[in-house]
Design a protein around this motif. Structure first.
Motif, PDB file in Angstrom:
ATOM      1  N   THR A  38     -16.459  92.790  35.497  1.00  0.00           N
ATOM      2  CA  THR A  38     -17.345  93.127  34.382  1.00  0.00           C
ATOM      3  C   THR A  38     -16.549  93.187  33.084  1.00  0.00           C
ATOM      4  N   VAL A  39     -17.056  92.490  32.080  1.00  0.00           N
ATOM      5  CA  VAL A  39     -16.488  92.546  30.741  1.00  0.00           C
ATOM      6  C   VAL A  39     -17.535  93.188  29.837  1.00  0.00           C
ATOM      7  N   GLU A  40     -17.268  94.411  29.444  1.00  0.00           N
ATOM      8  CA  GLU A  40     -18.203  95.073  28.530  1.00  0.00           C
ATOM      9  C   GLU A  40     -17.968  94.562  27.112  1.00  0.00           C
ATOM     10  N   TRP A  41     -19.057  94.275  26.455  1.00  0.00           N
ATOM     11  CA  TRP A  41     -18.982  93.625  25.149  1.00  0.00           C
ATOM     12  C   TRP A  41     -19.992  94.260  24.214  1.00  0.00           C
ATOM     13  N   TRP A  42     -19.509  95.187  23.403  1.00  0.00           N
ATOM     14  CA  TRP A  42     -20.358  95.758  22.359  1.00  0.00           C
ATOM     15  C   TRP A  42     -20.224  94.850  21.139  1.00  0.00           C
ATOM     16  N   ASN A  43     -21.342  94.489  20.535  1.00  0.00           N
ATOM     17  CA  ASN A  43     -21.285  93.666  19.339  1.00  0.00           C
ATOM     18  C   ASN A  43     -22.322  94.128  18.340  1.00  0.00           C
ATOM     19  N   ILE A  44     -22.174  93.748  17.096  1.00  0.00           N
ATOM     20  CA  ILE A  44     -23.127  94.160  16.061  1.00  0.00           C
ATOM     21  C   ILE A  44     -24.136  93.063  15.743  1.00  0.00           C
ATOM     22  N   GLY A  45     -24.289  92.121  16.686  1.00  0.00           N
ATOM     23  CA  GLY A  45     -25.283  91.065  16.514  1.00  0.00           C
ATOM     24  C   GLY A  45     -26.664  91.564  16.859  1.00  0.00           C
ATOM     25  N   THR A  46     -27.221  92.423  16.010  1.00  0.00           N
ATOM     26  CA  THR A  46     -28.522  93.039  16.292  1.00  0.00           C
ATOM     27  C   THR A  46     -29.679  92.334  15.608  1.00  0.00           C
ATOM     28  N   THR A  47     -29.399  91.331  14.779  1.00  0.00           N
ATOM     29  CA  THR A  47     -30.463  90.618  14.087  1.00  0.00           C
ATOM     30  C   THR A  47     -30.342  89.117  14.356  1.00  0.00           C
ATOM     31  N   GLU A  48     -31.443  88.430  14.154  1.00  0.00           N
ATOM     32  CA  GLU A  48     -31.451  86.980  14.367  1.00  0.00           C
ATOM     33  C   GLU A  48     -30.871  86.238  13.165  1.00  0.00           C
ATOM     34  N   PRO A  49     -30.272  85.090  13.368  1.00  0.00           N
ATOM     35  CA  PRO A  49     -30.194  84.323  14.619  1.00  0.00           C
ATOM     36  C   PRO A  49     -29.002  84.664  15.510  1.00  0.00           C
ATOM     37  N   LEU A  50     -28.163  85.592  15.043  1.00  0.00           N
ATOM     38  CA  LEU A  50     -26.940  85.898  15.786  1.00  0.00           C
ATOM     39  C   LEU A  50     -27.229  86.535  17.138  1.00  0.00           C
ATOM     40  N   LYS A  51     -28.210  87.414  17.182  1.00  0.00           N
ATOM     41  CA  LYS A  51     -28.506  88.139  18.418  1.00  0.00           C
ATOM     42  C   LYS A  51     -28.787  87.191  19.573  1.00  0.00           C
ATOM     43  N   SER A  52     -29.642  86.211  19.338  1.00  0.00           N
ATOM     44  CA  SER A  52     -29.995  85.258  20.389  1.00  0.00           C
ATOM     45  C   SER A  52     -28.816  84.379  20.771  1.00  0.00           C
ATOM     46  N   PHE A  53     -28.019  83.994  19.771  1.00  0.00           N
ATOM     47  CA  PHE A  53     -26.862  83.141  20.048  1.00  0.00           C
ATOM     48  C   PHE A  53     -25.868  83.859  20.952  1.00  0.00           C
ATOM     49  N   LEU A  54     -25.556  85.114  20.654  1.00  0.00           N
ATOM     50  CA  LEU A  54     -24.586  85.853  21.459  1.00  0.00           C
ATOM     51  C   LEU A  54     -25.100  86.057  22.879  1.00  0.00           C
ATOM     52  N   ALA A  55     -26.399  86.331  23.002  1.00  0.00           N
ATOM     53  CA  ALA A  55     -26.981  86.495  24.338  1.00  0.00           C
ATOM     54  C   ALA A  55     -26.874  85.187  25.124  1.00  0.00           C
ATOM     55  N   ARG A  56     -27.081  84.063  24.447  1.00  0.00           N
ATOM     56  CA  ARG A  56     -26.972  82.763  25.111  1.00  0.00           C
ATOM     57  C   ARG A  56     -25.546  82.490  25.548  1.00  0.00           C
ATOM     58  N   MET A  57     -24.573  82.875  24.722  1.00  0.00           N
ATOM     59  CA  MET A  57     -23.179  82.692  25.094  1.00  0.00           C
ATOM     60  C   MET A  57     -22.850  83.453  26.382  1.00  0.00           C
ATOM     61  N   ALA A  58     -23.326  84.672  26.482  1.00  0.00           N
ATOM     62  CA  ALA A  58     -23.062  85.474  27.676  1.00  0.00           C
ATOM     63  C   ALA A  58     -23.699  84.835  28.902  1.00  0.00           C
ATOM     64  N   THR A  59     -24.939  84.373  28.755  1.00  0.00           N
ATOM     65  CA  THR A  59     -25.651  83.753  29.877  1.00  0.00           C
ATOM     66  C   THR A  59     -24.967  82.473  30.340  1.00  0.00           C
ATOM     67  N   GLU A  60     -24.584  81.619  29.379  1.00  0.00           N
ATOM     68  CA  GLU A  60     -23.958  80.347  29.734  1.00  0.00           C
ATOM     69  C   GLU A  60     -22.597  80.558  30.403  1.00  0.00           C
ATOM     70  N   TYR A  61     -21.851  81.526  29.917  1.00  0.00           N
ATOM     71  CA  TYR A  61     -20.539  81.786  30.518  1.00  0.00           C
ATOM     72  C   TYR A  61     -20.695  82.289  31.946  1.00  0.00           C
ATOM     73  N   GLN A  62     -21.666  83.160  32.155  1.00  0.00           N
ATOM     74  CA  GLN A  62     -21.891  83.709  33.496  1.00  0.00           C
ATOM     75  C   GLN A  62     -22.311  82.618  34.477  1.00  0.00           C
ATOM     76  N   LYS A  63     -23.071  81.630  34.012  1.00  0.00           N
ATOM     77  CA  LYS A  63     -23.467  80.526  34.884  1.00  0.00           C
ATOM     78  C   LYS A  63     -22.253  79.734  35.336  1.00  0.00           C
ATOM     79  N   GLN A  64     -21.283  79.582  34.432  1.00  0.00           N
ATOM     80  CA  GLN A  64     -20.070  78.840  34.768  1.00  0.00           C
ATOM     81  C   GLN A  64     -19.074  79.669  35.567  1.00  0.00           C
ATOM     82  N   HIS A  65     -19.230  81.000  35.511  1.00  0.00           N
ATOM     83  CA  HIS A  65     -18.314  81.914  36.200  1.00  0.00           C
ATOM     84  C   HIS A  65     -19.137  82.971  36.934  1.00  0.00           C
TER      85      HIS A  65
END
Length: 426
Positions: A38-65
Motif C-alpha cells: 500500500t502506498v498512501e498518497w495524500w494530495n491537494i487535487g480536490t478540484t477538476e480537472p486535476l482530481k479526475s486525472f490523479l484518480a485515473r493515474m492511481a487506477t491505471e498504475y494499479q492495473k499494471q501492478h
C-alpha cells in the motif's frame, strides 16, 4: 504561505501534492514480499480537472501492478498543511506527499523524514527543466520530483496601456515607473493590489531584490540571515518610490485578492491596468470579474538598470512530490509513472498544471499560460516565493514588513532590519 490559502478556492488545480503512509497506522507489506503493498498518497487535487486525472493515474498504475494499492487521499490545501505539520511533529511522514520545496522541505530533510532521490531518480531527472527541479534541492541533493511550476509576472490590460500611449510592455524598471506615470496621467488606475492579504505585495520587494542582487543575494541571505545588505535595502527604496506615486486603487490597504471588489476583479473588470501575480491570474480574473479576453497580456518583471540579476531569472513556485523515508519502493515507481511524457502531457493539456518536462510546452492550450510556460522553459534561474523559500516565520515577516513599507509605516531600512532579526532568531 498565505498566497495559496487566498488563491486555493480558484486555483488549487495549479498546485499538485500527495501524502501517504504512516498517517493512519495501517500495516503495509514490505516491497517485494509477494503480498499487497500500500502506498498512501495524500494530495491537494480536490478540484477538476486535476482530481479526475490523479484518480485515473492511481487506477491505471494499479492495473499494471496488481500487488500495489495506491491509497488516493485528496485533501484541501490548508487542511493538508495542518495535517502534515502534525504528522511531521510526531516524527513521521507519509509515503508520497506534496511539497512546495524551500524552507519546509529543508526542515523535513534536516529531521531525516524524506528520501534523497538524487541517485534513485537519476536516470529520468534529466528530463525535467532546471527551473522545475531547483526548489526541491537541498545542499546539492534532490528530495522531490516536480509536478507543476509557475511564475509571477505582470498581467496587463492591452487596451488601457494603449489608451495611455504605452506601445509596448516595459523591459526596465525605469520604463515601468514611466508606464505607471503615463497611466495615472490618462486617469487610469495603474496597479491593483490586495493590500489586506500582504502576500501579493511581497512579490514586488522580492523581485526587486532579485533583479538588484541576483539570485545569489537571496540564496546567501538564507545562509547568513542578513537582509540588511544593499540589494534588500535598495529593493525597499525602489518599492517606496513606486508606492509614493500612489499607483494602487483607492482603498487598496483593505482589499482582498479574489473577492468581487478585490485585486483580481479590478483587473478583470478593466478598472486597473495591471497586477503582479502568478500564472493563475487569468482564471481568477475571470472568476472574480468579467475577464479581459484578448485584451489580457503578460510581461516578465522588468530588469533593474545596473542590477546583478538577470531579466530571465524567474520567481514563482509550483508543486512537487517527496517520498517518506520509510516508504516502499513502489512510491517512487508510481511517481515515475506519473512523470512519463504521455501522462504529463495529458495533465498539462487539461489545463491543470504547467509543464515541468523539457519539450512539453506545446501541450499548453491556453495562450496566456503558453506565454508563461515559454518564459519558464528558458529561465536562466528560479527563485521560490520567499514566504516558502525561507522558514515560515521569516516568510511571514517579509510579508508583514513589506506591507508596512507599502503603507508608509516602515522605512526600507526598518524592513531589512525586521526581517534580519526574525531570521537570526530562527
Amino acid at each position: 504561505m498565505g498566497r495559496r490559502s487566498a488563491a486555493a478556492l480558484v486555483a488549487a488545480t495549479l498546485l499538485l501534492g500527495g501524502c501517504g503512509g504512516g498517517g493512519d497506522g495501517e500495516p503495509k507489506a514490505a516491497s517485494g514480499s509477494g503480498g499487497k503493498v500500500t502506498v498512501e498518497w495524500w494530495n491537494i487535487g480536490t478540484t477538476e480537472p486535476l482530481k479526475s486525472f490523479l484518480a485515473r493515474m492511481a487506477t491505471e498504475y494499479q492495473k499494471q501492478h496488481p500487488n500495489v494499492v495506491i491509497k488516493n487521499l485528496p485533501i484541501e490545501n490548508e487542511a493538508f498543511k495542518a495535517r502534515m505539520t502534525t504528522l511531521n511533529q510526531s516524527g513521521k511522514t507519509p509515503d508520497l506527499f506534496t511539497t512546495w520545496g524551500g524552507g519546509v522541505l529543508k526542515q523535513q530533510v534536516d529531521a531525516g523524514l524524506v528520501k534523497d532521490l538524487s541517485a534513485d531518480a537519476s536516470s529520468w531527472m534529466g528530463s525535467f527543466t532546471p527551473a522545475a527541479v531547483q526548489p526541491y534541492q537541498v545542499d546539492g541533493k534532490t528530495y522531490a520530483i516536480p509536478a507543476d511550476i509557475g511564475m509571477v509576472g505582470f498581467w496587463y490590460n492591452k487596451a488601457l496601456f494603449a489608451k495611455a500611449g504605452v506601445t509596448e510592455p516595459p523591459a526596465t524598471w525605469s520604463a515601468y515607473v514611466d508606464t505607471v506615470k503615463k497611466l495615472k496621467a490618462a486617469g487610469i488606475t495603474p496597479i491593483a493590489l490586495a493590500g489586506k492579504e500582504k502576500w501579493p505585495g511581497h512579490y514586488y520587494w522580492a523581485y526587486l531584490a532579485m533583479r538588484i542582487g541576483g539570485l545569489a543575494a537571496l540564496q546567501q541571505a538564507a545562509t547568513d540571515h542578513d537582509f540588511t545588505k544593499p540589494p534588500f535595502v535598495e529593493a525597499g527604496r525602489r518599492l517606496k518610490e513606486l508606492a509614493d506615486l500612489d499607483p494602487f486603487q483607492k482603498g487598496f490597504l483593505g482589499a482582498a485578492y479574489n473577492t468581487p471588489d478585490g485585486q483580481a476583479a479590478l483587473v478583470g473588470n478593466g478598472k486597473a491596468a495591471m497586477e503582479l501575480m502568478g500564472q493563475w491570474a487569468p482564471s481568477v480574473e475571470n472568476e472574480a470579474g468579467k475577464g479581459l479576453g484578448d485584451d489580457l497580456g503578460f510581461f516578465p518583471f522588468p530588469a533593474v538598470e545596473g542590477g546583478a540579476g538577470k531579466a530571465t531569472d524567474a520567481f514563482g513556485g509550483g508543486g512537487g512530490y517527496a517520498i517518506g523515508v520509510d516508504a516502499p519502493a513502489e512510491a517512487l515507481d508510481f511517481l515515475k509513472f506519473m512523470s512519463e511524457p504521455k501522462n504529463h502531457r495529458d495533465v498539462v493539456a487539461s489545463g491543470a498544471v504547467l509543464p515541468v518536462l523539457k519539450g512539453a510546452e506545446d501541450a499548453v492550450k491556453d495562450p496566456n499560460l503558453a506565454t508563461v510556460a515559454k518564459a519558464l522553459s528558458s529561465a536562466s534561474g528560479f527563485q521560490l516565493y520567499l514566504d516558502q523559500a525561507y522558514p515560515p516565520a521569516v516568510g511571514q515577516e517579509v510579508n508583514d514588513s513589506v506591507a508596512e513599507l507599502i503603507a508608509g509605516k516602515k522605512t526600507p531600512e526598518q524592513v531589512a532590519q525586521a526581517i534580519t532579526e526574525t531570521a537570526k532568531s530562527e
